[in-house]
Write a protein that holds these residues in place. Structure first.
Motif, mmCIF file in Angstrom:
data_model
loop_
_atom_site.group_PDB
_atom_site.id
_atom_site.type_symbol
_atom_site.label_atom_id
_atom_site.label_comp_id
_atom_site.label_asym_id
_atom_site.label_seq_id
_atom_site.Cartn_x
_atom_site.Cartn_y
_atom_site.Cartn_z
ATOM 1 N N THR A 696 58.883 -28.132 18.009
ATOM 2 C CA THR A 696 59.444 -27.439 19.140
ATOM 3 C C THR A 696 59.293 -28.531 20.364
ATOM 4 O O THR A 696 59.895 -28.637 21.295
ATOM 5 N N ARG A 697 57.990 -29.255 20.244
ATOM 6 C CA ARG A 697 57.527 -29.972 21.418
ATOM 7 C C ARG A 697 58.496 -30.972 21.679
ATOM 8 O O ARG A 697 58.995 -31.677 22.752
ATOM 9 N N LEU A 698 58.739 -31.780 20.430
ATOM 10 C CA LEU A 698 59.700 -32.714 20.507
ATOM 11 C C LEU A 698 61.128 -32.510 20.778
ATOM 12 O O LEU A 698 61.856 -33.315 21.328
ATOM 13 N N ALA A 699 61.414 -31.334 20.463
ATOM 14 C CA ALA A 699 62.682 -30.830 20.807
ATOM 15 C C ALA A 699 63.054 -30.707 22.337
ATOM 16 O O ALA A 699 64.083 -31.007 22.998
ATOM 17 N N GLU A 700 61.670 -30.102 22.829
ATOM 18 C CA GLU A 700 61.787 -29.971 24.311
ATOM 19 C C GLU A 700 61.849 -31.426 25.122
ATOM 20 O O GLU A 700 62.498 -31.505 25.957
ATOM 21 N N GLU A 701 61.019 -32.199 24.715
ATOM 22 C CA GLU A 701 60.991 -33.420 25.102
ATOM 23 C C GLU A 701 62.189 -34.372 25.015
ATOM 24 O O GLU A 701 62.707 -34.728 26.014
ATOM 25 N N THR A 702 62.846 -34.370 23.957
ATOM 26 C CA THR A 702 64.011 -34.856 23.966
ATOM 27 C C THR A 702 65.218 -34.357 24.931
ATOM 28 O O THR A 702 65.929 -35.165 25.535
#
Length: 736
Positions: A696-702
């Motif tokens: 989730t964090r990486l998706a939001e960051e991307t």
């Protein structure tokens, strides 16, 4: 504390559950199944009350001793005392201060005194401390006050003066019109204190509340602490709290309105820290119109915050700094434009730092820290103001010498309601220190920190909102570096998604049958008495200080990291500040320890098992440590059941803040081999949650990186995407 003739004390079913250390459901079962359970003596059908002594006698006849913590016993005793016409909780503040200076043996002896002797002793000790507390009135204790006096002495002995103080202030604020009072979170208080350069000796907080900002200043070496608060109970609480926390400091606290009745008119402090009340239109605009403190312009009626800003500046020695926590509207409201312009023009405003929502009450608003410096006659010209957005796109910092976000959290924890105080503090302090070292050559970090010239700020609006001014610097981000960062983050996201899929594909459960399984349980207190479990917690400040003194320690602070409740919620490694913790008093975490948050909330898991990254860290406040005997209890089995939602709810007390009583948590009694099967399943649940958070964090960051790069001009959409969109839209209407 004179009181009327006592009537029988009555308790609710919830209070019976806390006294007995059982759930509300158990109390309901007792009422239905046992004919001799005491009948209601008051209340209503839906909310009955029971005679306390009858309940205690019934519990004793069945071998139930009180399982309530000392602070919970004090809370209940205070309510019953008030129910019978007892005195105000604030009448006991002096006694907390006096009792905190006594040894555990002396406090135990006091608890065992007859009622009359106990009242006499408490009267003597409270009177001796009267001069230290602002506006403290003489109090008188009577034999009828003995139950609450005993509960207070026991709470101070077992949990420390701060715990007893918190219960008293909680009760007093609950009974007053000041129920909206709130504390400045400790990490935020430390951040404000660290924004003051050097080591100021004299520090003032003109809206001191519970004293957290002054305590933070004391941790940085301040030796003279001055506080003032409009609410007498807050002023008294602050004075007692600071005297317990930093007994070596000189503490002076007054109860009065700082703007209307400044208690320190001649004081010039080395620093001012303040979290003033927000949005107050009745701050004294008319009566203070010609006040000499308004050197930068008369604050408009709707701008009480700008009155506090100028009040703080008036109490600084030339060249000294102040840090205030303010609402974001202060930076851009039209009514305050002229005062803001003068603060900028004179060089009094040095920095505005934006915080993310959730950093402090009100939690839905991103507050700001204003750093001010009183101009020095003939001092250097200040040509710029620093603006920092601590909630800015962290990936922008990663590409420009900042902290990488891909590995920001050891377990890949996702975004949480709990603020990332490590990241917030690092961004704010790194930018501020670099700016103060060389304001004229400060380059900043694109998208995070930017110094804006005074001339550029003095337009028709004088909008000092950091987010707006910092965003303007994002055009400086190198397109190639941002593109590389996006690509690296995207690859990490793809791998995290694959890992999540693999973890979710594992089957670690099966249906129990036609009905849910039931088992016998034992409380953590029972397991501790049986030797299967050891329960450890960090000592309160006053108890730790006594222990350090008694052991002859040198008082040097620890430097090892501290694991906090927020770390458990977010899945991070130990991030707490070791300031004030000593190696001979703070428990050290070992692999296999089960860590449970002491405050119940839904923002993340409540428990976890310590691993190699946690081992050696100090146990922080608001965390309970359960150390199981591995020959009798499996650690992951224990963590899974201790952190279960129903278990936490049954062991929690309080109204707004739910505090977990560790001894009341319940664990099924199962053979070790069966525990291990459950433990493996709970370990799998933990891994699944961690992988989901990371993805989730990486998706939001991307997504943030892509959106920011496209709108900032660093990234261009691919031609393939445009062709696909064109192909998909053929045959439809076009816009002209």
């Amino acid at each position: 504390m004179p009181q009327s003739s006592a009537s029988p004390a009555q308790v609710t079913a919830a209070e019976i559950s806390r006294i007995a250390g059982v759930t509300r459901a158990t109390v309901s079962n007792w009422r239905r199944r046992h004919d001799d359970f005491p009948a209601p003596s008051g209340g209503t059908d839906s909310s009955p009350l029971y005679d306390l002594e009858a309940v205690r006698a019934w519990l004793a006849s069945r071998g139930h001793t009180s399982a309530a913590s000392p602070s919970e016993e004090l809370r209940t005793t205070l309510r019953l005392h008030a129910q019978n016409g007892g005195g105000r909780p604030e009448d006991l503040l002096l006694l907390v201060l006096a009792a905190a200076g006594r040894s555990p043996e002396e406090l135990t002896a006091a608890v065992r005194l007859p009622d009359a002797d106990l009242a006499t002793r408490a009267q003597r000790e409270a009177s001796a401390a009267a001069d230290a507390v602002p506006a403290a009135e003489a109090v008188r204790y009577e034999p009828g006050d003995a139950p609450v006096l005993r509960a207070l002495y026991a709470c101070v002995r077992d949990e420390g003066g701060q715990a007893a103080l918190a219960v008293l202030a909680e009760r007093e604020l609950e009974d007053s019109a000041a129920s909206g009072a709130y504390q400045t979170p400790a990490p935020l208080a430390d951040l404000l204190a660290h924004l003051i350069p050097g080591s100021p000796a004299r520090v003032l907080d003109p809206a001191c509340g519970s004293g957290n900002l002054l305590a933070a200043a004391a941790r940085r070496g301040a030796s003279e602490l001055y506080g003032q608060d409009t609410l007498p109970v807050q002023a008294r609480r602050s004075a007692v709290s600071l005297m317990l926390t930093v007994p070596e400091a000189t503490v002076t606290v007054h109860a009065a309105d700082s703007l209307r009745a400044d208690a320190f008119p001649g004081l010039l402090a080395d620093a001012v820290l303040c979290n003033p009340p927000f949005g107050d239109r009745d701050w004294g605009h008319d009566e203070l119109a010609y006040d000499p403190r308004w050197a930068y312009g008369v604050p408009p009626r709707a701008e009480s915050e700008l009155a506090w800003v100028q009040h703080a500046l008036s109490h600084l020695t030339p060249g000294a700094h102040a840090a205030l926590l303010l609402p974001p509207a202060t930076a851009g409201r039209a009514s305050g434009r002229r005062v803001r312009a003068e603060l900028v023009r004179s060089g009094a405003l040095r920095a505005v730092i934006a915080l993310p929502p959730g950093a402090s009450v009100p939690l839905h608003v991103g507050l700001q820290i204003w750093v001010l410096q009183r101009p020095e006659p003939g001092g250097p010209e200040r040509k710029s103001v620093l603006f920092v957005d601590t909630a800015a796109d962290t990936a922008a910092a990663a590409g420009h010498g900042g902290t990488t976000t891909v590995s920001a959290r050891r377990r890949g924890g996702g975004r949480s309601a709990a603020p990332d105080w490590d990241g917030i503090t690092a961004r704010a302090l790194d930018a501020w220190r670099a700016f103060t070292e060389s304001p004229d050559t400060f380059e900043g970090e694109p998208g995070v920190a930017h110094a804006v010239g005074v001339v550029d700020l003095l337009d028709d609006v004088v909008d000092l909102t950091p987010t707006r001014l910092v965003r303007a610097s994002r055009a400086e981000i190198d397109p190639a570096e941002l593109s590389a960062e996006v690509d690296a983050t995207r690859r990490s996201l793809v791998e995290a998604a694959r890992s999540l899929g693999r973890t979710a594909g594992q089957e670690a459960w099966s249906a129990a049958g036609a009905t849910a399984r039931r088992w016998r349980t034992a409380t953590a207190s029972d397991l501790t008495r049986g030797g299967a479990l050891t329960l450890l917690r960090n000592l309160p400040d006053s108890v730790r200080t006594r222990a350090q003194t008694a052991s002859g320690g040198d008082g040097r602070p620890e430097t090892r990291p501290v694991l906090t409740g927020s770390d458990i919620a977010t899945g991070s490694g130990p991030t707490g500040d070791p300031m004030g913790l000593y190696d001979d008093t703070a428990p050290v975490i070992a692999i296999g320890d089960v860590l449970v948050r002491a405050v119940a909330s839904a923002d993340g898991p409540m428990a976890r098992v310590a691993d190699e990254a946690d081992a050696g860290a100090l146990l922080g406040p608001h965390v309970h440590l359960f150390r199981p005997d591995p020959a009798r209890l499996d650690a992951w089995f224990l963590a899974g059941f201790l952190g279960a939602e129903e278990n936490i709810a049954g062991a929690s007390t309080g109204s707004t803040i739910l505090t977990v009583s560790p001894g009341r948590l319940r664990v099924p009694l199962l053979p070790l081999e069966e525990q291990r099967r459950y433990g493996e399943a709970f370990r799998h649940v933990h891994e699944l949650r961690a992988e989901a958070q990371r993805a989730t964090r990486l998706a939001e960051e991307t997504a943030r990186l892509l959106a920011g790069g496209l709108t900032g001009g660093q990234l261009l959409p691919s031609r393939e995407a445009a062709k696909a969109a064109e192909a998909g839209g053929r045959g439809g209407d076009s816009l002209h």
